[in-house]
Design a protein around this motif. Structure first.
Motif, PDB file in Angstrom:
ATOM      1  N   LEU A  55       5.956  97.258  63.681  1.00 25.88           N
ATOM      2  CA  LEU A  55       4.866  97.001  62.731  1.00 25.88           C
ATOM      3  C   LEU A  55       5.476  96.332  61.505  1.00 25.88           C
ATOM      4  CD1 LEU A  55       2.993 100.462  62.799  1.00 25.88           C
ATOM      5  CD2 LEU A  55       2.513  98.414  64.188  1.00 25.88           C
ATOM      6  N   ASP A  56       4.913  95.198  61.104  1.00 25.18           N
ATOM      7  CA  ASP A  56       5.378  94.462  59.930  1.00 25.18           C
ATOM      8  C   ASP A  56       4.179  94.283  59.015  1.00 25.18           C
ATOM      9  OD1 ASP A  56       6.619  92.812  58.101  1.00 25.18           O
ATOM     10  OD2 ASP A  56       7.299  91.333  59.576  1.00 25.18           O
ATOM     11  N   PHE A  57       4.339  94.694  57.743  1.00 23.25           N
ATOM     12  CA  PHE A  57       3.175  94.816  56.859  1.00 23.25           C
ATOM     13  C   PHE A  57       3.544  94.323  55.464  1.00 23.25           C
ATOM     14  CE2 PHE A  57       0.361  97.767  54.314  1.00 23.25           C
ATOM     15  CZ  PHE A  57      -0.846  97.233  54.735  1.00 23.25           C
ATOM     16  N   SER A  83      13.611  95.746  61.512  1.00 23.63           N
ATOM     17  CA  SER A  83      13.591  96.692  60.384  1.00 23.63           C
ATOM     18  C   SER A  83      13.611  95.893  59.092  1.00 23.63           C
ATOM     19  CB  SER A  83      14.825  97.598  60.401  1.00 23.63           C
ATOM     20  OG  SER A  83      14.764  98.511  61.471  1.00 23.63           O
ATOM     21  N   GLU A  84      12.746  96.257  58.162  1.00 26.81           N
ATOM     22  CA  GLU A  84      12.672  95.477  56.921  1.00 26.81           C
ATOM     23  C   GLU A  84      12.321  96.368  55.740  1.00 26.81           C
ATOM     24  OE1 GLU A  84       9.519  92.564  56.957  1.00 26.81           O
ATOM     25  OE2 GLU A  84      10.327  91.526  55.213  1.00 26.81           O
ATOM     26  N   HIS A  85      12.993  96.095  54.607  1.00 27.18           N
ATOM     27  CA  HIS A  85      12.619  96.710  53.338  1.00 27.18           C
ATOM     28  C   HIS A  85      12.621  95.650  52.244  1.00 27.18           C
ATOM     29  CE1 HIS A  85      12.072 100.933  54.008  1.00 27.18           C
ATOM     30  NE2 HIS A  85      13.293 101.151  54.470  1.00 27.18           N
ATOM     31  N   ALA A 123       4.908  93.533  48.378  1.00 26.61           N
ATOM     32  CA  ALA A 123       5.952  94.301  49.061  1.00 26.61           C
ATOM     33  C   ALA A 123       5.801  94.041  50.560  1.00 26.61           C
ATOM     34  CB  ALA A 123       5.837  95.788  48.765  1.00 26.61           C
ATOM     35  N   ASP A 124       6.933  94.074  51.257  1.00 26.10           N
ATOM     36  CA  ASP A 124       6.985  93.640  52.655  1.00 26.10           C
ATOM     37  C   ASP A 124       7.963  94.567  53.386  1.00 26.10           C
ATOM     38  OD1 ASP A 124       7.023  92.131  54.997  1.00 26.10           O
ATOM     39  OD2 ASP A 124       7.879  90.336  54.076  1.00 26.10           O
ATOM     40  N   SER A 125       7.517  95.156  54.500  1.00 20.95           N
ATOM     41  CA  SER A 125       8.389  96.096  55.203  1.00 20.95           C
ATOM     42  C   SER A 125       8.013  96.144  56.674  1.00 20.95           C
ATOM     43  CB  SER A 125       8.232  97.485  54.567  1.00 20.95           C
ATOM     44  OG  SER A 125       9.100  98.429  55.156  1.00 20.95           O
TER      45      SER A 125
HETATM   46 MG    MG Z   1       7.709  91.545  56.741  1.00 20.38          MG
END
Ligand code: MG
Length: 260
Positions: free
Chosen positions: A99-101, A237-239, A110-112
């Motif tokens: 899931l990318d949001f 994976s993203e922060h 913000a993006d994660s």
């Molecule tokens: Mg993203």
């Protein structure tokens, strides 16, 4: 152009980060065997509306996109790894979901992203997810003032290759601010000590993603979803991270919710 944020601006970005963290934690908890991808999008849409947030995806129409994205979350399943356009698919036992949001709250983005398995996981999927997460951890640890973008890229690549995976640098990290994608670009492979200097006030999305047995992507007929060329699975994976003199702040950190 690279923009540096003041400490007050970084504070102002916290609500966006917290909302993205809470939404991903909620959606992850609700996503199970039998959940439809369109239901995940609908739930995300409800949460955005309730929070008064604004989706970065729904009208997103870059040069590589076939048409505006039209949904508020990316749901990439199994061999899909990035930009997964939600469609009428019901999750099955053992599916690997990413899931990318990304949203904006009070004008700050913000993006994660998070990857997990629904139902019974396969060992190789857990290994892929774990390596991707460790690559993100290494990227954040390298996001220190005085370093260079290449230090982050190199940290991601070391963990990724150490896990036995190849790296595709077509898509990587990016600056985050008033809009979702800004400078600098942060490739998922690179040389330490090279590239843009890491300064206090830089806010970036760091996002390692890996495929099991290839580094080649193909675009789905939907015009958005990116899949592995060989059908092997992917993880992401993203922060969103703010660099400060006191060290990196993970704006989208979910650990305060008791989840990873
Ligand atoms: Mg993203």
């Amino acid at each position: 152009m690279i923009e540096l944020r003041t400490p007050a601006e970084i504070e102002a970005m916290r609500p966006a980060g917290r909302f993205v963290a809470e939404t991903l934690a909620t959606l992850r908890a609700e996503t199970k065997v039998g959940t439809n991808l369109l239901t995940i999008d609908k739930r995300a849409h409800e949460m955005i509306r309730r929070a008064g947030a604004e989706s970065c995806y729904i009208d997103y129409h870059p040069s590589f996109g076939a048409s505006p994205f039209g949904k508020v979350i990316c749901t990439s399943v199994n061999d899909a790894v990035l930009h997964g356009l939600p469609f009428d698919y019901t999750l099955r036992d053992g599916d690997l979901v990413s899931l990318d949001f990304a949203v904006s709250v009070d004008g700050w983005v913000a993006d994660s992203a998070v990857s997990f398995v629904v139902g019974t996981p396969r060992d190789e999927d857990l290994q892929l997810i774990d390596t991707t997460q460790r690559a993100l951890d290494a990227a954040i640890a390298a996001a220190v003032v005085g370093g260079r973008v290449g230090d982050i890229s190199h940290a991601i690549a070391e963990v990724s290759r150490g896990g036995g995976y190849e790296i595709n640098t077509d898509f990587g990290g990016h600056g985050v601010g008033r809009i979702m994608h800004g400078d600098p670009h942060i490739p998922n492979d690179g040389k330490p000590g090279r590239g843009y200097p890491l300064r206090a006030g830089l806010v970036v999305a760091l996002e390692p993603w890996l495929l099991q047995t290839t580094d080649e992507l193909i675009t789905d007929p939907d015009g958005w979803t990116l899949r592995s060329a060989d059908g092997s699975r992917g993880a992401h994976s993203e922060h969103t991270v703010a660099l400060t003199a006191d060290g990196p702040i993970i704006l989208t950190d979910r650990s305060f919710l008791g989840v990873d």
